[in-house]
Design an enzyme around this catalytic site. Structure first.
Site, PDB file in Angstrom:
ATOM      1  CG  HIS A  46      -2.123  -1.148   0.975  1.00  0.00           C
ATOM      2  ND1 HIS A  46      -3.011  -0.809   2.228  1.00  0.00           N
ATOM      3  CD2 HIS A  46      -2.086  -2.309   0.432  1.00  0.00           C
ATOM      4  CE1 HIS A  46      -4.286  -2.050   1.755  1.00  0.00           C
ATOM      5  NE2 HIS A  46      -3.286  -2.288   0.771  1.00  0.00           N
ATOM      6  CD  GLU A  48      -1.931   3.683   3.545  1.00  0.00           C
ATOM      7  OE1 GLU A  48      -1.757   3.558   2.282  1.00  0.00           O
ATOM      8  OE2 GLU A  48      -2.921   3.244   3.928  1.00  0.00           O
ATOM      9  CB  CYS A  76      -6.262  -0.659   5.618  1.00  0.00           C
ATOM     10  SG  CYS A  76      -4.666  -0.864   5.331  1.00  0.00           S
ATOM     11  CB  CYS A  79      -1.574   1.124   6.186  1.00  0.00           C
ATOM     12  SG  CYS A  79      -1.659   0.799   5.014  1.00  0.00           S
TER      13      CYS A  79
END
Length: 359
Positions: A46, A48, A76, A79
């Protein structure tokens, strides 16, 4: 956040869900990241996580004390957990994520008192811009899926969705049909919106009909009015519907027959509708009433506010190849459709025609 948005757009160009992140310390950008799960075959890639990894490498420390992370979408759980482990001082995000958000939407890991680190969180920064990038990406995905399910005829054209992207005042959910016998495989676009019930709890149903040179945008201020269900088709060759390359198909009688087939599909014959049409659609409206007068409780000509909106009328026609319907039935309109005030009055007229309360 503007830098994070730029990363999100790069992710979209690469076919990834458009999320971008930027890691900052003492006002200086340390690292950036964007979604790359598809390219890297990595479910953890992701935006992040990529930014945290790059930042840790740049600082030479897996602890990112004093750092702030800006990300375009609410993190999420994965993360959020990584952010807490990295000891970030603050997380700033743009759009909320009602499906997987772990900063307050689904759960709030940052507020969990049993965890041993506190990271400040601020949401909603450039939320509209961040959400628009995501919305545009998924709209394009849905459009591609529809096109694969509803193939385009060799003798027709389909206006790209981006031609309509700037028309924010008509962002209604699209509906399509292509399997009616009269359509011959062409795809008809229509809007089907129901507003809040009227004061009597009833909704009047109306068919909104545009004329040559216009499309459903004509009714943008009227669609979804309180107490109404509005059915707004784009005639084949106009708006967001498929556009045959030849003029011969465009006879008003054929458009009438297609509309009646479509109306049978979307509206029970037991429920009469009010026919609301532009002045330019008067000829087609008369043909509809002559062929199926029992379907229509009344016919009303929609007012025209008089504002010129030529750019909106040009949107369906990227070039002359798309203009067969215009050549056959009439040029691009110069009308604008009812204003918001006129649309409110029109809604009252429709409800009156059906015998419903307008109080």
């Amino acid at each position: 956040m503007a830098l994070a948005l730029a990363e999100a757009r790069l992710a979209a160009e690469a076919g990834e869900v458009p999320v971008g992140a930027v890691l900052v310390k003492d006002g200086q950008v340390i690292a950036t990241g964007r979604n790359t799960p598809v390219a890297q075959h990595d479910p953890s890639a992701h935006a992040e996580i990529n930014a945290l990894r790059a930042g840790a490498a740049a600082l030479g420390n897996y602890r990112l004390d004093g750092c702030e992370l800006f990300v375009t979408l609410e993190p999420c759980a994965m993360c959020a957990g990584a952010m807490l482990h990295s000891r970030l001082a603050r997380v700033v995000f743009g759009a909320t994520d009602p499906k997987t958000g772990a900063a307050g939407s689904v759960l709030d890991l940052f507020a969990e008192p049993r965890l041993n680190h506190r990271t400040q969180v601020r949401g909603g920064v450039l939320a509209e811009e961040c959400g628009a990038v995501l919305q545009g990406f998924f709209q394009q995905r849905r459009s591609m899926a529809r096109e694969q399910a509803e193939p385009l005829r060799d003798d027709a054209l389909r206006t790209p969705a981006e031609r309509f992207a700037s028309l924010n005042d008509c962002a209604f959910a699209p509906h399509y049909v292509h399997d009616l016998p009269g359509l011959r495989g062409w795809r008809l676009h229509y809007v089907d919106e129901e507003g809040a019930p009227g004061s009597d709890g009833q909704s009047a149903h109306c068919l909104c009909l545009h004329g040559p040179g216009e499309w459903g945008y004509f009714f943008r201020h009227f669609i979804g009015a309180q107490g109404l269900r509005t059915l707004v088709p784009d005639l084949i060759g106009f708006g967001k519907s498929d556009k045959p390359k030849r003029e011969a198909v465009h006879r008003l009688e054929w458009h009438r027959d297609v509309l009646l087939e479509w109306l049978d599909r979307v509206q029970p014959q037991s429920q009469p509708v009010v026919l609301v049409h532009s002045a330019a659609a008067s000829g087609l409206a008369s043909l509809l009433q002559a062929a199926a007068g029992d379907r229509f409780a009344a016919a009303i000509v929609a007012p025209d506010g008089g504002e010129r909106i030529k750019d909106a009328w040009r949107a369906p026609y990227p070039d002359r190849g798309y203009e067969a319907a215009l050549r056959a039935l009439g040029p691009i309109a110069s009308s604008s459709g009812p204003t918001a005030a006129e649309a409110s009055l029109l809604a009252r007229l429709v409800r009156n025609a059906m015998g419903y309360s307008t109080s």
